[in-house]
Design an enzyme around this catalytic site. Sequence first.
Site, PDB file in Angstrom:
ATOM      1  N   GLY A   1       0.837  -1.193   0.000  1.00  0.00           N
ATOM      2  CA  GLY A   1       0.000   0.000   0.000  1.00  0.00           C
ATOM      3  C   GLY A   1       0.871   1.241   0.000  1.00  0.00           C
TER       4      GLY A   1
ATOM      5  N   THR B   1       6.933  -3.507  10.697  1.00  0.00           N
ATOM      6  CA  THR B   1       6.636  -2.133  11.121  1.00  0.00           C
ATOM      7  C   THR B   1       5.134  -1.874  11.019  1.00  0.00           C
ATOM      8  OG1 THR B   1       7.063  -1.308   8.878  1.00  0.00           O
ATOM      9  CG2 THR B   1       8.901  -1.224  10.440  1.00  0.00           C
ATOM     10  N   SER B   2       4.335  -2.952  10.964  1.00  0.00           N
ATOM     11  CA  SER B   2       2.889  -2.788  10.786  1.00  0.00           C
ATOM     12  C   SER B   2       2.164  -2.931  12.121  1.00  0.00           C
ATOM     13  CB  SER B   2       2.359  -3.771   9.744  1.00  0.00           C
ATOM     14  OG  SER B   2       2.702  -5.108  10.083  1.00  0.00           O
ATOM     15  N   ARG B   3       1.847  -4.151  12.527  1.00  0.00           N
ATOM     16  CA  ARG B   3       1.224  -4.433  13.809  1.00  0.00           C
ATOM     17  C   ARG B   3       1.872  -5.688  14.394  1.00  0.00           C
ATOM     18  NH1 ARG B   3      -0.058   0.088  13.810  1.00  0.00           N
ATOM     19  NH2 ARG B   3      -2.133   1.023  14.074  1.00  0.00           N
TER      20      ARG B   3
ATOM     21  N   GLU C   1       2.117  -3.769  23.875  1.00  0.00           N
ATOM     22  CA  GLU C   1       2.991  -2.596  23.899  1.00  0.00           C
ATOM     23  C   GLU C   1       2.763  -1.785  25.163  1.00  0.00           C
ATOM     24  OE1 GLU C   1       2.660  -0.430  20.219  1.00  0.00           O
ATOM     25  OE2 GLU C   1       3.520  -2.077  19.051  1.00  0.00           O
TER      26      GLU C   1
ATOM     27  N   HIS D   1       8.112   1.198  18.650  1.00  0.00           N
ATOM     28  CA  HIS D   1       6.987   1.679  17.837  1.00  0.00           C
ATOM     29  C   HIS D   1       7.148   3.151  17.462  1.00  0.00           C
ATOM     30  CE1 HIS D   1       2.459   0.890  16.846  1.00  0.00           C
ATOM     31  NE2 HIS D   1       3.079   1.582  15.896  1.00  0.00           N
TER      32      HIS D   1
ATOM     33  N   GLY E   1       7.988   3.956  14.183  1.00  0.00           N
ATOM     34  CA  GLY E   1       7.972   4.019  12.722  1.00  0.00           C
ATOM     35  C   GLY E   1       7.313   5.259  12.159  1.00  0.00           C
TER      36      GLY E   1
END
Length: 311
Positions: A152, A232-234, A262, A280, A282
């Site tokens: 994406g 680096t997403s979830r 987290e 986290h 990013g």
Amino acid sequence: MLPRIGVTSVSFSKNQTLRAELLSVFPESCFNDSGKMSEADVISFLARCDAAIIGTEPVTGRVIESLPGIGMYAKYGVGLDNIDLEVLATRGIPLGWTGGVNRRSVSELALWFMLSLCRNTVHTSRQLASGIWDKDGGRLLSGLTVGIVGCGFVGEDLLSLLSAFGGQRLIVDIEDRSGVALRFGARQVSYLEALSSADILSFHVPLTEATRGMLGSKEIARLTPGAIVINTSRGSVFDEAALKEALRSGRIQAGLDVYSTEPPTDLELLAQKGLVCTPHVGGNAREAVLAMGRSAISHLVHHFGQKKPSD
């Protein structure tokens, strides 16, 4: 009276520039200066508000239905997995969201993971701080096969950054990305092919039931020895127990910016030699923070028909 905006995001609330810009348009706004919020905290905090700027706080069906006075939610950030979109749609409550607003911030971090793991820089830096002089320079990123899982906004931007390094580029996506593949000289392949062919796999997918645990023990077994996986997403996209075992054996390396819990509580995972990890960050480059915040403000301005001071 002007609308009262409640900002649940701590990151937005801590940013003095964003606070000032929001207050200049919506002077009755209130900010979360306390920390992480539960469902009950969100409901209590937003009880007297007309709209909200939300980050990663839970906006569940219970939250939405408990706050009938909230006429709009504006998203600070891009991930939507913390929001019950179905309930919002059913109740006709708009969501202000701009996809990809922090794409460069995330794609640069993914590229850094690739470079730091390839060149062994984090590990040797830690050794040097302990007095160990180890000149293991790793390998070049140039010429390696890199797979982008989820092409994406961020995945496509990462492809553009990787164009300087040569090598093959693989795209895995549920949508047809043939146009993107043509533009960057990549190939769209199946997930199974990417697992067995890529030297590096970088994941940029939303968290859904289809992506939860999509890198587990079976998938890791298909990876080539020495492969690098980056998330680096979830966090829940990776099976962390399976990842830890693979790291412990030295079979793969990994770069993590996100975790299933987290802050993460599995310190044994974080201590693995083949892992480079960040908290986290990013999407949190200074420029991205401002872009995300201003996007949320703009959605509110448009919704309420306000004018910015410069208008």
